[in-house]
Design a protein around this motif. Structure first.
Motif, PDB file in Angstrom:
ATOM      1  N   ILE A 284     -14.609  23.676 -70.625  1.00 55.49           N
ATOM      2  CA  ILE A 284     -14.947  23.221 -71.976  1.00 55.49           C
ATOM      3  C   ILE A 284     -15.090  21.706 -71.973  1.00 55.49           C
ATOM      4  O   ILE A 284     -14.196  20.993 -71.516  1.00 55.49           O
ATOM      5  CB  ILE A 284     -13.862  23.639 -72.991  1.00 55.49           C
ATOM      6  N   ARG A 285     -16.216  21.254 -72.495  1.00 56.20           N
ATOM      7  CA  ARG A 285     -16.498  19.826 -72.643  1.00 56.20           C
ATOM      8  C   ARG A 285     -17.379  19.648 -73.867  1.00 56.20           C
ATOM      9  O   ARG A 285     -18.018  20.590 -74.316  1.00 56.20           O
ATOM     10  CB  ARG A 285     -17.256  19.283 -71.433  1.00 56.20           C
TER      11      ARG A 285
ATOM     12  N   PHE B 182     -20.976  16.841 -70.980  1.00 53.07           N
ATOM     13  CA  PHE B 182     -21.859  17.545 -70.051  1.00 53.07           C
ATOM     14  C   PHE B 182     -23.070  16.672 -69.712  1.00 53.07           C
ATOM     15  O   PHE B 182     -23.480  16.594 -68.558  1.00 53.07           O
ATOM     16  CB  PHE B 182     -22.338  18.879 -70.629  1.00 53.07           C
ATOM     17  N   ALA B 183     -23.642  16.006 -70.718  1.00 49.95           N
ATOM     18  CA  ALA B 183     -24.829  15.173 -70.494  1.00 49.95           C
ATOM     19  C   ALA B 183     -24.518  13.964 -69.607  1.00 49.95           C
ATOM     20  O   ALA B 183     -25.321  13.590 -68.752  1.00 49.95           O
ATOM     21  CB  ALA B 183     -25.408  14.711 -71.828  1.00 49.95           C
ATOM     22  N   LYS B 184     -23.357  13.385 -69.797  1.00 49.00           N
ATOM     23  CA  LYS B 184     -23.000  12.175 -69.048  1.00 49.00           C
ATOM     24  C   LYS B 184     -22.463  12.489 -67.651  1.00 49.00           C
ATOM     25  O   LYS B 184     -22.883  11.880 -66.671  1.00 49.00           O
ATOM     26  CB  LYS B 184     -21.951  11.371 -69.820  1.00 49.00           C
ATOM     27  N   ASN B 185     -21.531  13.448 -67.559  1.00 52.38           N
ATOM     28  CA  ASN B 185     -20.829  13.705 -66.303  1.00 52.38           C
ATOM     29  C   ASN B 185     -21.128  15.056 -65.666  1.00 52.38           C
ATOM     30  O   ASN B 185     -20.671  15.324 -64.565  1.00 52.38           O
ATOM     31  CB  ASN B 185     -19.315  13.594 -66.523  1.00 52.38           C
TER      32      ASN B 185
ATOM     33  N   ALA C 295     -25.961  17.014 -65.788  1.00 50.79           N
ATOM     34  CA  ALA C 295     -26.003  15.598 -66.161  1.00 50.79           C
ATOM     35  C   ALA C 295     -27.429  15.154 -66.469  1.00 50.79           C
ATOM     36  O   ALA C 295     -28.321  15.271 -65.644  1.00 50.79           O
ATOM     37  CB  ALA C 295     -25.394  14.737 -65.066  1.00 50.79           C
ATOM     38  N   GLY C 296     -27.605  14.671 -67.681  1.00 46.48           N
ATOM     39  CA  GLY C 296     -28.894  14.143 -68.101  1.00 46.48           C
ATOM     40  C   GLY C 296     -29.927  15.177 -68.518  1.00 46.48           C
ATOM     41  O   GLY C 296     -31.044  14.822 -68.860  1.00 46.48           O
ATOM     42  N   SER C 297     -29.589  16.457 -68.505  1.00 47.54           N
ATOM     43  CA  SER C 297     -30.565  17.490 -68.849  1.00 47.54           C
ATOM     44  C   SER C 297     -30.122  18.294 -70.064  1.00 47.54           C
ATOM     45  O   SER C 297     -29.346  19.244 -69.948  1.00 47.54           O
ATOM     46  CB  SER C 297     -30.783  18.446 -67.672  1.00 47.54           C
TER      47      SER C 297
ATOM     48  N   ASP D 171     -31.825  20.374 -71.800  1.00 44.93           N
ATOM     49  CA  ASP D 171     -32.293  21.759 -71.731  1.00 44.93           C
ATOM     50  C   ASP D 171     -31.313  22.636 -70.958  1.00 44.93           C
ATOM     51  O   ASP D 171     -31.001  23.751 -71.379  1.00 44.93           O
ATOM     52  CB  ASP D 171     -33.677  21.837 -71.090  1.00 44.93           C
ATOM     53  N   ILE D 172     -30.837  22.149 -69.814  1.00 42.62           N
ATOM     54  CA  ILE D 172     -29.876  22.920 -69.018  1.00 42.62           C
ATOM     55  C   ILE D 172     -28.570  23.091 -69.798  1.00 42.62           C
ATOM     56  O   ILE D 172     -27.977  24.168 -69.799  1.00 42.62           O
ATOM     57  CB  ILE D 172     -29.610  22.243 -67.653  1.00 42.62           C
ATOM     58  N   ILE D 173     -28.139  22.058 -70.480  1.00 42.48           N
ATOM     59  CA  ILE D 173     -26.909  22.155 -71.273  1.00 42.48           C
ATOM     60  C   ILE D 173     -27.077  23.207 -72.366  1.00 42.48           C
ATOM     61  O   ILE D 173     -26.192  24.045 -72.572  1.00 42.48           O
ATOM     62  CB  ILE D 173     -26.516  20.785 -71.877  1.00 42.48           C
ATOM     63  N   GLN D 174     -28.217  23.198 -73.044  1.00 41.88           N
ATOM     64  CA  GLN D 174     -28.475  24.194 -74.095  1.00 41.88           C
ATOM     65  C   GLN D 174     -28.509  25.608 -73.520  1.00 41.88           C
ATOM     66  O   GLN D 174     -27.990  26.540 -74.112  1.00 41.88           O
ATOM     67  CB  GLN D 174     -29.807  23.902 -74.804  1.00 41.88           C
ATOM     68  N   ASP D 175     -29.138  25.784 -72.358  1.00 42.37           N
ATOM     69  CA  ASP D 175     -29.315  27.105 -71.755  1.00 42.37           C
ATOM     70  C   ASP D 175     -28.061  27.646 -71.080  1.00 42.37           C
ATOM     71  O   ASP D 175     -27.854  28.860 -71.046  1.00 42.37           O
ATOM     72  CB  ASP D 175     -30.434  27.084 -70.709  1.00 42.37           C
ATOM     73  N   CYS D 176     -27.242  26.767 -70.511  1.00 43.90           N
ATOM     74  CA  CYS D 176     -26.156  27.215 -69.635  1.00 43.90           C
ATOM     75  C   CYS D 176     -24.760  26.980 -70.184  1.00 43.90           C
ATOM     76  O   CYS D 176     -23.765  27.238 -69.495  1.00 43.90           O
ATOM     77  CB  CYS D 176     -26.284  26.545 -68.277  1.00 43.90           C
ATOM     78  N   THR D 177     -24.666  26.456 -71.408  1.00 41.41           N
ATOM     79  CA  THR D 177     -23.368  26.329 -72.065  1.00 41.41           C
ATOM     80  C   THR D 177     -23.464  27.000 -73.427  1.00 41.41           C
ATOM     81  O   THR D 177     -24.558  27.239 -73.933  1.00 41.41           O
ATOM     82  CB  THR D 177     -22.941  24.849 -72.252  1.00 41.41           C
ATOM     83  N   SER D 178     -22.318  27.301 -73.992  1.00 39.07           N
ATOM     84  CA  SER D 178     -22.299  27.964 -75.290  1.00 39.07           C
ATOM     85  C   SER D 178     -21.309  27.277 -76.228  1.00 39.07           C
ATOM     86  O   SER D 178     -20.203  26.939 -75.806  1.00 39.07           O
ATOM     87  CB  SER D 178     -21.889  29.431 -75.117  1.00 39.07           C
ATOM     88  N   PRO D 179     -21.697  27.107 -77.485  1.00 35.49           N
ATOM     89  CA  PRO D 179     -20.760  26.563 -78.460  1.00 35.49           C
ATOM     90  C   PRO D 179     -19.816  27.646 -78.983  1.00 35.49           C
ATOM     91  O   PRO D 179     -18.890  27.365 -79.734  1.00 35.49           O
ATOM     92  CB  PRO D 179     -21.676  26.050 -79.574  1.00 35.49           C
TER      93      PRO D 179
END
Length: 110
Positions: free
Chosen positions: A15-16, A21-24, A36-38, A40-48
């Protein structure tokens, strides 16, 4: 932690915040998923949407770590259950790298 901007990695459950996730990136999956820096990947591969939080200090010594299959991961906060599924292309990419994806939404029976 555990604020409204927190997300859980669908692969490892860490959990972050979105910004973390974007920074580290992800402390466990970064070499494979490159968070890091993506955005789209954060949206696709993590869940709120996730349930339960476990603080893991010494993963190799923790029965909870073994139970959640996170005993080889980095110390941190982990979701017990992560709602959502990875996109099929990401699952295929993981498999091409020899990584078996086990959904963390409770649907995996092994």
């Amino acid at each position: 932690m555990s604020g409204k901007n927190d997300r859980a990695c669908m692969v490892c459950g860490v959990i972050r915040s979105f910004d973390e996730f974007a920074k580290n990136g992800c402390p466990n999956c970064e070499s494979v998923l490159n968070y890091a820096g993506s955005e789209d990947i954060i949206q696709d591969c993590t869940s709120p949407s996730f349930e339960g939080i476990v603080a893991l200090g010494e993963p190799g010594e923790s029965w909870v770590g073994r139970w959640l299959r996170i005993e080889s991961f980095q110390p941190g906060l982990y979701a017990v259950k992560v709602n959502g599924r990875l996109p099929e292309d990401i699952i295929e990419e993981l498999e091409s790298k020899g990584i078996t994806y086990r959904p963390r939404d409770g649907s995996s029976t092994d």
